[in-house]
Design a protein around this motif. Structure first.
Motif, PDB file in Angstrom:
ATOM      1  N   GLU A 180     -33.663 -21.937   3.768  1.00  0.00           N
ATOM      2  CA  GLU A 180     -32.597 -22.667   3.855  1.00  0.00           C
ATOM      3  C   GLU A 180     -32.961 -23.910   3.019  1.00  0.00           C
ATOM      4  O   GLU A 180     -32.112 -24.573   2.613  1.00  0.00           O
ATOM      5  N   ALA A 181     -34.128 -24.410   3.209  1.00  0.00           N
ATOM      6  CA  ALA A 181     -34.399 -25.640   2.683  1.00  0.00           C
ATOM      7  C   ALA A 181     -34.609 -25.428   1.034  1.00  0.00           C
ATOM      8  O   ALA A 181     -34.243 -26.277   0.312  1.00  0.00           O
ATOM      9  N   LEU A 182     -34.940 -24.237   0.665  1.00  0.00           N
ATOM     10  CA  LEU A 182     -34.821 -23.918  -0.880  1.00  0.00           C
ATOM     11  C   LEU A 182     -33.536 -24.252  -1.195  1.00  0.00           C
ATOM     12  O   LEU A 182     -33.169 -24.749  -2.483  1.00  0.00           O
ATOM     13  N   GLU A 183     -32.619 -23.578  -0.482  1.00  0.00           N
ATOM     14  CA  GLU A 183     -31.025 -23.576  -0.964  1.00  0.00           C
ATOM     15  C   GLU A 183     -30.565 -25.090  -1.150  1.00  0.00           C
ATOM     16  O   GLU A 183     -29.971 -25.380  -2.020  1.00  0.00           O
ATOM     17  N   ALA A 184     -30.946 -25.621  -0.213  1.00  0.00           N
ATOM     18  CA  ALA A 184     -30.677 -27.107  -0.082  1.00  0.00           C
ATOM     19  C   ALA A 184     -30.977 -27.924  -1.196  1.00  0.00           C
ATOM     20  O   ALA A 184     -30.345 -28.686  -1.821  1.00  0.00           O
ATOM     21  N   MET A 185     -32.423 -27.616  -1.631  1.00  0.00           N
ATOM     22  CA  MET A 185     -32.934 -28.257  -2.760  1.00  0.00           C
ATOM     23  C   MET A 185     -32.370 -27.960  -4.085  1.00  0.00           C
ATOM     24  O   MET A 185     -32.146 -28.697  -4.931  1.00  0.00           O
ATOM     25  N   ARG A 186     -32.016 -26.616  -3.919  1.00  0.00           N
ATOM     26  CA  ARG A 186     -31.255 -26.069  -5.272  1.00  0.00           C
ATOM     27  C   ARG A 186     -29.784 -26.592  -5.318  1.00  0.00           C
ATOM     28  O   ARG A 186     -29.539 -27.174  -6.500  1.00  0.00           O
ATOM     29  N   ASP A 187     -29.153 -26.967  -4.246  1.00  0.00           N
ATOM     30  CA  ASP A 187     -27.830 -27.649  -4.390  1.00  0.00           C
ATOM     31  C   ASP A 187     -28.066 -29.096  -4.943  1.00  0.00           C
ATOM     32  O   ASP A 187     -27.148 -29.467  -5.915  1.00  0.00           O
ATOM     33  N   ARG A 188     -29.074 -29.829  -4.526  1.00  0.00           N
ATOM     34  CA  ARG A 188     -29.313 -31.178  -5.135  1.00  0.00           C
ATOM     35  C   ARG A 188     -29.883 -31.140  -6.323  1.00  0.00           C
ATOM     36  O   ARG A 188     -29.135 -32.151  -7.050  1.00  0.00           O
ATOM     37  N   VAL A 189     -30.531 -30.281  -6.736  1.00  0.00           N
ATOM     38  CA  VAL A 189     -30.929 -30.231  -8.361  1.00  0.00           C
ATOM     39  C   VAL A 189     -29.702 -29.934  -9.219  1.00  0.00           C
ATOM     40  O   VAL A 189     -29.514 -30.593 -10.256  1.00  0.00           O
ATOM     41  N   ALA A 190     -28.865 -28.926  -8.758  1.00  0.00           N
ATOM     42  CA  ALA A 190     -27.845 -28.507  -9.396  1.00  0.00           C
ATOM     43  C   ALA A 190     -26.842 -29.888  -9.629  1.00  0.00           C
ATOM     44  O   ALA A 190     -26.141 -30.037 -10.677  1.00  0.00           O
ATOM     45  N   SER A 191     -26.525 -30.647  -8.455  1.00  0.00           N
ATOM     46  CA  SER A 191     -25.485 -31.790  -8.388  1.00  0.00           C
ATOM     47  C   SER A 191     -26.164 -32.702  -9.165  1.00  0.00           C
ATOM     48  O   SER A 191     -25.240 -33.614  -9.843  1.00  0.00           O
ATOM     49  N   ALA A 192     -27.514 -32.833  -9.457  1.00  0.00           N
ATOM     50  CA  ALA A 192     -28.022 -33.748 -10.357  1.00  0.00           C
ATOM     51  C   ALA A 192     -27.725 -33.630 -11.932  1.00  0.00           C
ATOM     52  O   ALA A 192     -28.268 -34.346 -12.853  1.00  0.00           O
ATOM     53  N   GLY A 193     -27.199 -32.305 -12.022  1.00  0.00           N
ATOM     54  CA  GLY A 193     -27.015 -31.973 -13.551  1.00  0.00           C
ATOM     55  C   GLY A 193     -28.246 -31.512 -14.178  1.00  0.00           C
ATOM     56  O   GLY A 193     -28.078 -31.247 -15.523  1.00  0.00           O
ATOM     57  N   LEU A 194     -29.168 -31.170 -13.492  1.00  0.00           N
ATOM     58  CA  LEU A 194     -30.436 -30.458 -13.930  1.00  0.00           C
ATOM     59  C   LEU A 194     -30.329 -28.917 -14.010  1.00  0.00           C
ATOM     60  O   LEU A 194     -29.894 -28.293 -12.955  1.00  0.00           O
ATOM     61  N   GLY A 195     -30.381 -28.012 -15.166  1.00  0.00           N
ATOM     62  CA  GLY A 195     -30.421 -26.724 -15.179  1.00  0.00           C
ATOM     63  C   GLY A 195     -31.295 -26.263 -14.230  1.00  0.00           C
ATOM     64  O   GLY A 195     -32.400 -26.347 -14.462  1.00  0.00           O
ATOM     65  N   VAL A 196     -30.858 -25.476 -13.318  1.00  0.00           N
ATOM     66  CA  VAL A 196     -31.667 -24.740 -12.442  1.00  0.00           C
ATOM     67  C   VAL A 196     -31.655 -23.251 -12.217  1.00  0.00           C
ATOM     68  O   VAL A 196     -30.372 -22.897 -12.169  1.00  0.00           O
ATOM     69  N   THR A 197     -32.633 -22.407 -12.004  1.00  0.00           N
ATOM     70  CA  THR A 197     -32.399 -21.088 -12.020  1.00  0.00           C
ATOM     71  C   THR A 197     -31.988 -20.908 -10.512  1.00  0.00           C
ATOM     72  O   THR A 197     -31.843 -21.309  -9.726  1.00  0.00           O
ATOM     73  N   ASP A 198     -31.408 -19.439 -10.177  1.00  0.00           N
ATOM     74  CA  ASP A 198     -30.958 -19.028  -9.108  1.00  0.00           C
ATOM     75  C   ASP A 198     -32.474 -18.794  -8.454  1.00  0.00           C
ATOM     76  O   ASP A 198     -33.500 -18.897  -8.637  1.00  0.00           O
ATOM     77  N   VAL A 199     -32.435 -18.436  -6.971  1.00  0.00           N
ATOM     78  CA  VAL A 199     -33.562 -18.082  -6.093  1.00  0.00           C
ATOM     79  C   VAL A 199     -34.159 -16.820  -6.593  1.00  0.00           C
ATOM     80  O   VAL A 199     -33.525 -15.754  -6.728  1.00  0.00           O
ATOM     81  N   ILE A 200     -35.442 -16.788  -6.847  1.00  0.00           N
ATOM     82  CA  ILE A 200     -36.044 -15.743  -7.460  1.00  0.00           C
ATOM     83  C   ILE A 200     -37.078 -15.383  -6.630  1.00  0.00           C
ATOM     84  O   ILE A 200     -37.922 -16.231  -5.764  1.00  0.00           O
ATOM     85  N   ASP A 201     -37.107 -14.083  -6.361  1.00  0.00           N
ATOM     86  CA  ASP A 201     -38.105 -13.441  -5.358  1.00  0.00           C
ATOM     87  C   ASP A 201     -39.746 -13.348  -6.054  1.00  0.00           C
ATOM     88  O   ASP A 201     -39.574 -12.292  -6.998  1.00  0.00           O
ATOM     89  N   ARG A 202     -40.570 -14.022  -5.778  1.00  0.00           N
ATOM     90  CA  ARG A 202     -41.866 -14.063  -6.325  1.00  0.00           C
ATOM     91  C   ARG A 202     -42.861 -13.118  -5.355  1.00  0.00           C
ATOM     92  O   ARG A 202     -44.099 -13.226  -5.524  1.00  0.00           O
TER      93      ARG A 202
END
Ligand code: ZN
Length: 318
Positions: A229-251
């Motif tokens: 949940e926190a990862l998705e929230a951070m992904r939204d923030r990074v994307a909203s800042a206009g930085l190209g971000v990957t989808d969530v990857i299962d490592r």
């Protein structure tokens, strides 16, 4: 807790995998907690060293290539990886490094006794004293007392040509606070508290050129979040800042997103779980080659191409 809580891991390139193993096990007293392959290139090992359990905040990982040429330092990269050591242990560490023939410099950094050193490939490291909230587990197979062992990371240093865009990303997007605004050459930031585990120092040098990746160079730094949940929230923030971000990857051992901060450094954000015990028991960590399911059918061929690591090699040489 939908926020970054500190450094998760650092991933770097190395030369010979056995020399890499010997440095992190024999010198730094870390445990090889996972032996797998580069998920993007299964002909290369991916080796993980950490505390006894591979606790988040303690793991350094390497892609070792026996023929790798040395890295060249530049801007837009992690230029030093700093471990936390317990208060009062600098003398013991200096004596240990003397005994093992590892060169170092003693320093006072971030108001704490610090030892600066390089690994066998020239990767820049430091050991810095401090009280830490990072939860790690001592490894009793080492020749070091639990009271002297590394307790995860203190932080990282990033070298940049200019500070403002990176600083803005760390503060506005990732939730870091400025600890010391320094000057045009240096800024110190930290997540949550100014204490080991989440410190980032920006070192500014406009004259630097681009780094050349190679042995001893850092590929990326990963920051911690508690859960998906926190990862998705951070992904939204990074994307909203206009930085190209990957989808969530299962490592396999954590879930991750990647993006390049404006200064050029590759950042990852990774979940604390599920951790390194998903595919082998705590006692067996690091003892055999673990492969993600897509590479299992190629196991024999992959193993033939890799330098062998025996169980004896996982223990420190006294
Ligand atoms: Zn990573």
């Amino acid at each position: 807790m939908k926020k970054i809580t500190g450094i998760h891991h650092v991933t770097a390139f190395a030369g010979d995998p056995i020399a890499n193993l010997r440095f992190y096990v024999d010198v730094l007293g870390q445990r090889l907690v996972k032996r797998t392959v580069n998920f993007d290139d299964p002909t290369t090992y991916h080796l993980y060293y950490a505390d006894r359990l591979g606790s988040p905040g303690s793991t350094i990982t390497f892609f070792p290539h026996p023929q790798a040429r040395p890295a060249q330092a530049g801007h837009g990269e992690v230029s030093r990886t700093i471990y936390n050591i317990p208060v009062g242990t600098t003398g013991a560490w200096a004596a240990r490094l003397d005994r093992l023939g590892v060169k170092y410099v003693r320093d006072e950094d971030w108001n704490a006794p610090t030892i600066k050193l390089m690994d066998h490939d020239g990767m820049r490291l430091a050991l810095r004293e401090g009280e830490t909230r990072v939860r790690t587990e001592a490894w009793d197979a080492t020749d070091m007392a639990a009271s002297e062992q590394i307790r995860g990371f203190d932080g990282i240093e990033i070298t940049l040509r200019s500070r403002d865009a990176t600083m803005k990303t760390l503060v506005d997007v990732m939730g870091f606070g400025v600890v010391d605004d320094g000057d045009e050459h240096r800024v110190r930031l930290a997540v949550e508290h100014d204490e080991p585990g989440g410190r980032v120092e920006l070192v500014i040098d406009p004259t630097l050129s681009r780094p050349r990746w190679g042995a001893g160079g850092v590929h990326h730094v990963a920051f911690r979040v508690a859960d998906d949940e926190a990862l998705e929230a951070m992904r939204d923030r990074v994307a909203s800042a206009g930085l190209g971000v990957t989808d969530v990857i299962d490592r396999n051992y954590f879930h991750s997103i990647y993006f390049r901060e404006p200064g050029g450094t590759l950042f990852e954000i990774a979940t604390d779980g599920p951790g390194f015990c998903v595919d082998e028991s705590e006692a067996e960590l690091g003892t055999s080659l673990r492969l993600p399911s897509q590479y299992e059918p190629m196991r024999a061929e992959i193993e033939r191409g890799l330098i062998g690591i025996s169980r004896e090699m996982l223990l420190p040489r006294r």
